[in-house]
Motif scaffolding. Structure first.
Motif, PDB file in Angstrom:
ATOM      1  N   THR A 246      -1.714   8.970  -5.462  1.00 58.42           N
ATOM      2  CA  THR A 246      -2.919   9.486  -4.813  1.00 58.42           C
ATOM      3  C   THR A 246      -3.419  10.793  -5.441  1.00 58.42           C
TER       4      THR A 246
ATOM      5  N   LEU B  76       0.899   3.264  -3.198  1.00 60.15           N
ATOM      6  CA  LEU B  76      -0.236   4.122  -3.552  1.00 60.15           C
ATOM      7  C   LEU B  76       0.091   5.599  -3.355  1.00 60.15           C
TER       8      LEU B  76
ATOM      9  N   TYR C 237       0.817  -1.222   0.000  1.00 55.86           N
ATOM     10  CA  TYR C 237       0.000   0.000   0.000  1.00 55.86           C
ATOM     11  C   TYR C 237       0.851   1.272   0.000  1.00 55.86           C
TER      12      TYR C 237
END
Length: 296
Positions: A70, A66, A63
């Protein structure tokens, strides 16, 4: 750190249960839309398979990666929300879909808001409790996103976006006095929206009418109550509900829980609620074991 099979099993169980209930609730509504009786089931199966594939792929991605995307994700989401406002598809009195009605950006916004705000709060953790550097920019982000959704109109989705931001701010370690300030401002803005915005006025009026006299409530509320009363404790039987044929609006989507209550009763409805509570429980457990605040 491995797979939480309780969470995965609960999610898959709810997906399969959802397919069964959509199959039960969908045929009449599909026929009224000049579609085949199995249309909603077939669509649901397709998206369920795609969702499970995305779930598996997503579980294999770190994660932290990410964080690079974003801003792009948020810009795309805001762009789609603006596209809906300009040239969206009108459905049942609201303009919420784009690209031929196959994409609803307000749903995408819920997920993207969680990711974007989480990354933003993590990056601003040193100045989180500085009103000018932390709280006000956050309220601006949520306000723009919620405002674009509100004009569709989609009141519930806009409220969800604001609530998600507030919860994330609390989890990130926001001070209680600032959280209290946000709650007061949100209540004031909410009161203004509900009392000025036509959709809000109608929703509240329908709700208050239903409390005073269910027989005078909106058709949606009235038929939903009839479905719940018919279901009693154990339900009338899977596929045997009648309100989906006699006036319950959009049974396979907005009114699906009323169909569950009628056909499977209080017991079946309770099992669904418990399943969602299990997801909440396992989510909190996973968040507590996360390696950093961003993951949490």
């Amino acid at each position: 750190e491995g797979v939480d099979w309780i969470l995965v099993g609960t999610v898959i169980g709810l997906v399969l249960f959802g397919l069964i209930m959509v199959y039960s609730a969908g045929p009449k509504f599909a026929i009224l839309q000049d579609l085949t009786p199995e249309y909603f089931l077939e669509r649901q199966v397709l998206w369920a398979i795609l969702g499970l594939v995305v779930m598996f792929v997503g579980s294999r991605i770190d994660y932290h990666l990410l964080r690079r995307f974003t801003v792009l994700m948020m810009l795309i989401t805001l762009g789609l929300l603006i596209l809906v406002a300009i040239s969206g598809v009108d459905t049942l009195g609201a303009r919420r879909s784009a690209i031929g009605g196959s994409v609803r950006p307000s749903e995408l916004a819920k997920l993207v808001t969680i990711i974007y705000v989480s990354v933003w709060l993590y990056a601003k953790r040193e100045v989180l409790n500085d009103i000018t550097l932390g709280l006000l920019p956050l309220m601006g982000i949520l306000g723009i996103t919620g405002g674009l959704i509100l004009i569709q109109p989609d009141l519930s989705a806009a409220i969800t976006i604001i609530l998600l931001g507030g919860i994330l701010y609390f989890l990130a370690g926001g001070e209680w006095r600032q959280i209290a300030l946000v709650m007061v401002v949100s209540l004031l803005v909410g009161w203004v929206v509900v009392n000025v915005y036509p959709t809000g006025i109608k929703r509240i009026a329908d709700y208050m009418t239903a409390l005073r006299d269910p027989e005078l409530s909106s058709q949606h509320v009235l038929h939903s109550l009839i479905a719940v009363i018919n279901g009693r404790v154990f339900g009338v039987g899977l596929g045997l509900g009648s309100t989906k044929f006699t006036g319950l609006p959009v049974a396979p989507t907005d009114s699906i829980f009323a169909v569950i209550a009628e056909e499977l009763g209080l017991l079946g409805s309770g099992v669904v609620i418990v399943a969602y509570l299990v997801i909440l429980w396992r989510g909190l457990m996973i968040a507590g074991r996360a390696s950093d605040r961003l993951g949490s």
